[in-house]
Design a protein around this motif. Sequence first.
Motif, PDB file in Angstrom:
ATOM      1  N   MET A  67       0.850  -1.200   0.000  1.00 46.87           N
ATOM      2  CA  MET A  67       0.000   0.000   0.000  1.00 46.87           C
ATOM      3  C   MET A  67       0.889   1.254   0.000  1.00 46.87           C
ATOM      4  O   MET A  67       1.850   1.353   0.752  1.00 46.87           O
ATOM      5  CB  MET A  67      -0.903   0.006   1.245  1.00 46.87           C
ATOM      6  CG  MET A  67      -1.844   1.194   1.294  1.00 46.87           C
ATOM      7  SD  MET A  67      -2.929   1.117   2.749  1.00 46.87           S
ATOM      8  CE  MET A  67      -3.808   2.662   2.567  1.00 46.87           C
ATOM      9  N   ARG A  68       0.540   2.186  -0.860  1.00 45.03           N
ATOM     10  CA  ARG A  68       1.348   3.391  -0.975  1.00 45.03           C
ATOM     11  C   ARG A  68       1.175   4.273   0.259  1.00 45.03           C
ATOM     12  O   ARG A  68       0.071   4.520   0.706  1.00 45.03           O
ATOM     13  CB  ARG A  68       0.930   4.158  -2.220  1.00 45.03           C
ATOM     14  CG  ARG A  68       1.814   5.346  -2.527  1.00 45.03           C
ATOM     15  CD  ARG A  68       1.319   6.004  -3.786  1.00 45.03           C
ATOM     16  NE  ARG A  68       2.137   7.168  -4.101  1.00 45.03           N
ATOM     17  CZ  ARG A  68       1.923   7.942  -5.149  1.00 45.03           C
ATOM     18  NH1 ARG A  68       0.934   7.660  -5.978  1.00 45.03           N
ATOM     19  NH2 ARG A  68       2.684   8.991  -5.377  1.00 45.03           N
ATOM     20  N   SER A  69       2.288   4.736   0.813  1.00 47.96           N
ATOM     21  CA  SER A  69       2.229   5.561   2.010  1.00 47.96           C
ATOM     22  C   SER A  69       1.777   6.970   1.664  1.00 47.96           C
ATOM     23  O   SER A  69       1.913   7.432   0.531  1.00 47.96           O
ATOM     24  CB  SER A  69       3.617   5.611   2.669  1.00 47.96           C
ATOM     25  OG  SER A  69       4.558   6.189   1.788  1.00 47.96           O
ATOM     26  N   TRP A  70       1.244   7.644   2.663  1.00 45.03           N
ATOM     27  CA  TRP A  70       0.807   9.025   2.487  1.00 45.03           C
ATOM     28  C   TRP A  70       2.008   9.925   2.242  1.00 45.03           C
ATOM     29  O   TRP A  70       3.047   9.791   2.871  1.00 45.03           O
ATOM     30  CB  TRP A  70       0.066   9.491   3.744  1.00 45.03           C
ATOM     31  CG  TRP A  70      -1.334   8.973   3.847  1.00 45.03           C
ATOM     32  CD1 TRP A  70      -1.722   7.779   4.371  1.00 45.03           C
ATOM     33  CD2 TRP A  70      -2.521   9.631   3.429  1.00 45.03           C
ATOM     34  NE1 TRP A  70      -3.073   7.646   4.302  1.00 45.03           N
ATOM     35  CE2 TRP A  70      -3.594   8.778   3.737  1.00 45.03           C
ATOM     36  CE3 TRP A  70      -2.773  10.856   2.829  1.00 45.03           C
ATOM     37  CZ2 TRP A  70      -4.902   9.106   3.450  1.00 45.03           C
ATOM     38  CZ3 TRP A  70      -4.080  11.196   2.546  1.00 45.03           C
ATOM     39  CH2 TRP A  70      -5.132  10.338   2.858  1.00 45.03           C
ATOM     40  N   ARG A  71       1.858  10.863   1.309  1.00 48.95           N
ATOM     41  CA  ARG A  71       2.903  11.844   1.093  1.00 48.95           C
ATOM     42  C   ARG A  71       2.906  12.843   2.242  1.00 48.95           C
ATOM     43  O   ARG A  71       1.869  13.113   2.845  1.00 48.95           O
ATOM     44  CB  ARG A  71       2.690  12.570  -0.237  1.00 48.95           C
ATOM     45  CG  ARG A  71       2.746  11.661  -1.445  1.00 48.95           C
ATOM     46  CD  ARG A  71       2.723  12.472  -2.721  1.00 48.95           C
ATOM     47  NE  ARG A  71       2.744  11.598  -3.888  1.00 48.95           N
ATOM     48  CZ  ARG A  71       2.889  12.024  -5.134  1.00 48.95           C
ATOM     49  NH1 ARG A  71       3.029  13.320  -5.371  1.00 48.95           N
ATOM     50  NH2 ARG A  71       2.891  11.176  -6.139  1.00 48.95           N
ATOM     51  N   THR A  72       4.077  13.397   2.499  1.00 46.37           N
ATOM     52  CA  THR A  72       4.203  14.348   3.600  1.00 46.37           C
ATOM     53  C   THR A  72       3.287  15.545   3.418  1.00 46.37           C
ATOM     54  O   THR A  72       2.655  16.006   4.368  1.00 46.37           O
ATOM     55  CB  THR A  72       5.670  14.823   3.709  1.00 46.37           C
ATOM     56  OG1 THR A  72       6.513  13.692   3.910  1.00 46.37           O
ATOM     57  CG2 THR A  72       5.833  15.788   4.856  1.00 46.37           C
ATOM     58  N   VAL A  73       3.211  16.064   2.195  1.00 43.66           N
ATOM     59  CA  VAL A  73       2.375  17.235   1.954  1.00 43.66           C
ATOM     60  C   VAL A  73       0.902  16.911   2.202  1.00 43.66           C
ATOM     61  O   VAL A  73       0.131  17.771   2.659  1.00 43.66           O
ATOM     62  CB  VAL A  73       2.602  17.772   0.521  1.00 43.66           C
ATOM     63  CG1 VAL A  73       2.066  16.789  -0.527  1.00 43.66           C
ATOM     64  CG2 VAL A  73       1.955  19.130   0.344  1.00 43.66           C
ATOM     65  N   ASP A  74       0.484  15.670   1.945  1.00 44.23           N
ATOM     66  CA  ASP A  74      -0.896  15.273   2.229  1.00 44.23           C
ATOM     67  C   ASP A  74      -1.160  15.271   3.733  1.00 44.23           C
ATOM     68  O   ASP A  74      -2.226  15.720   4.184  1.00 44.23           O
ATOM     69  CB  ASP A  74      -1.185  13.882   1.658  1.00 44.23           C
ATOM     70  CG  ASP A  74      -1.043  13.835   0.145  1.00 44.23           C
ATOM     71  OD1 ASP A  74      -1.275  14.876  -0.501  1.00 44.23           O
ATOM     72  OD2 ASP A  74      -0.686  12.768  -0.380  1.00 44.23           O
ATOM     73  N   LEU A  75      -0.203  14.771   4.494  1.00 46.74           N
ATOM     74  CA  LEU A  75      -0.352  14.745   5.948  1.00 46.74           C
ATOM     75  C   LEU A  75      -0.387  16.158   6.522  1.00 46.74           C
ATOM     76  O   LEU A  75      -1.177  16.447   7.435  1.00 46.74           O
ATOM     77  CB  LEU A  75       0.791  13.947   6.574  1.00 46.74           C
ATOM     78  CG  LEU A  75       0.854  12.459   6.204  1.00 46.74           C
ATOM     79  CD1 LEU A  75       2.102  11.815   6.796  1.00 46.74           C
ATOM     80  CD2 LEU A  75      -0.405  11.738   6.685  1.00 46.74           C
ATOM     81  N   VAL A  76       0.465  17.041   5.983  1.00 41.71           N
ATOM     82  CA  VAL A  76       0.460  18.429   6.435  1.00 41.71           C
ATOM     83  C   VAL A  76      -0.877  19.083   6.108  1.00 41.71           C
ATOM     84  O   VAL A  76      -1.444  19.823   6.925  1.00 41.71           O
ATOM     85  CB  VAL A  76       1.625  19.207   5.784  1.00 41.71           C
ATOM     86  CG1 VAL A  76       1.502  20.697   6.065  1.00 41.71           C
ATOM     87  CG2 VAL A  76       2.959  18.685   6.300  1.00 41.71           C
ATOM     88  N   GLY A  77      -1.397  18.808   4.929  1.00 40.58           N
ATOM     89  CA  GLY A  77      -2.695  19.362   4.547  1.00 40.58           C
ATOM     90  C   GLY A  77      -3.812  18.867   5.442  1.00 40.58           C
ATOM     91  O   GLY A  77      -4.691  19.642   5.845  1.00 40.58           O
ATOM     92  N   LEU A  78      -3.809  17.581   5.774  1.00 42.96           N
ATOM     93  CA  LEU A  78      -4.840  17.037   6.664  1.00 42.96           C
ATOM     94  C   LEU A  78      -4.726  17.626   8.071  1.00 42.96           C
ATOM     95  O   LEU A  78      -5.746  17.901   8.719  1.00 42.96           O
ATOM     96  CB  LEU A  78      -4.728  15.514   6.719  1.00 42.96           C
ATOM     97  CG  LEU A  78      -5.164  14.763   5.455  1.00 42.96           C
ATOM     98  CD1 LEU A  78      -4.868  13.286   5.591  1.00 42.96           C
ATOM     99  CD2 LEU A  78      -6.659  14.982   5.193  1.00 42.96           C
TER     100      LEU A  78
END
Length: 327
Positions: A1-12
């Motif tokens: 499973m592809r891990s979350w990108r850092t920018v996605d985590l920051v956005g969330l």
Amino acid sequence: MRSWRTVDLVGLLALAVLLALPAVAPSWLVGDLAMYLSYALLAVALAFAWGHCGLLSLGHGVFFGIGAYAMGTLTLGMLPGLETVRSTWLGLVFAVVASGATAWTIGWFTFAGRGLHGAFFGIVTLALAVVFERLAINWDWLGGLNGLMNVPPITLGLNGDGAELWEPVPLFYLMLGVLAATVAGLTAYQRSDGGLALAALRENELRARALGYDTGALKRRAFALSGAVAGLAGALFVVQFGFASPALIGFSLSAEALIWVALGGRGELVSAAIGVIALRLLDSQLSSSLEAWWPLVVGLIFMVVVVLLPRGIVGEAVYRIARRRGR
């Protein structure tokens, strides 16, 4: 499973903070934040054009202003033959279409053949910002220098009737939802095949052309999409502010948007959005205490960031976190 990108985590994380903010913040601050979110939408539009597509637009406020005036003229019943049509929803559609069509037309002229590149394209957009501002000032139908007064707020009915949405908290959540949906949609497009083609064009347009891409058409579509998003931002701003002035369509707002995106980070849409919200909050808190010195402080910060942090403040933070996660 592809891990979350850092920018996605920051956005969330930023989204979670903003979702919880109305529970602890005073109502006046929530109202201000709702308006700042429309500026964030403009910054996202510019970050998409500049950061992802390599189209440096020095006059992106033009599309913001067109969206604001389009919403104002329709909801005030000023359009010839459509005086009875005053729907907020049709106003939003009109603003998006008018701004997107204007951006596409500009792109058709500037990207024909080999087209304009880099600073040359930026200079043309700068000149257009001055032209559009003068046009708004001298056009009596648009209110001239006084602009359009008493633009109605968002009305939930089909034709300007029904309940009005002006309370800070629901308006804030509406704006946050629009911003989040726009960032998610544009991010998904950036990571699609079409978005990768735009990134390739940004890195080396000659190579992209040699690989068979119609670079002029790609840039026109991307610029039109960015202009449409900026028009949506202008329409959502004017229903909160209640007033459309020539300043919304001129160089002043365009320059501010450029600073917002440069400070936040043009490489990621989330960075640009967070940057403009943070900068507007600082502006509201420090401008009164620093008075005339505040623009100088912003200018100095801008120069330091451009020289030392080319990814922007938020963009650099995201990059460093991503490197640590990679290790």
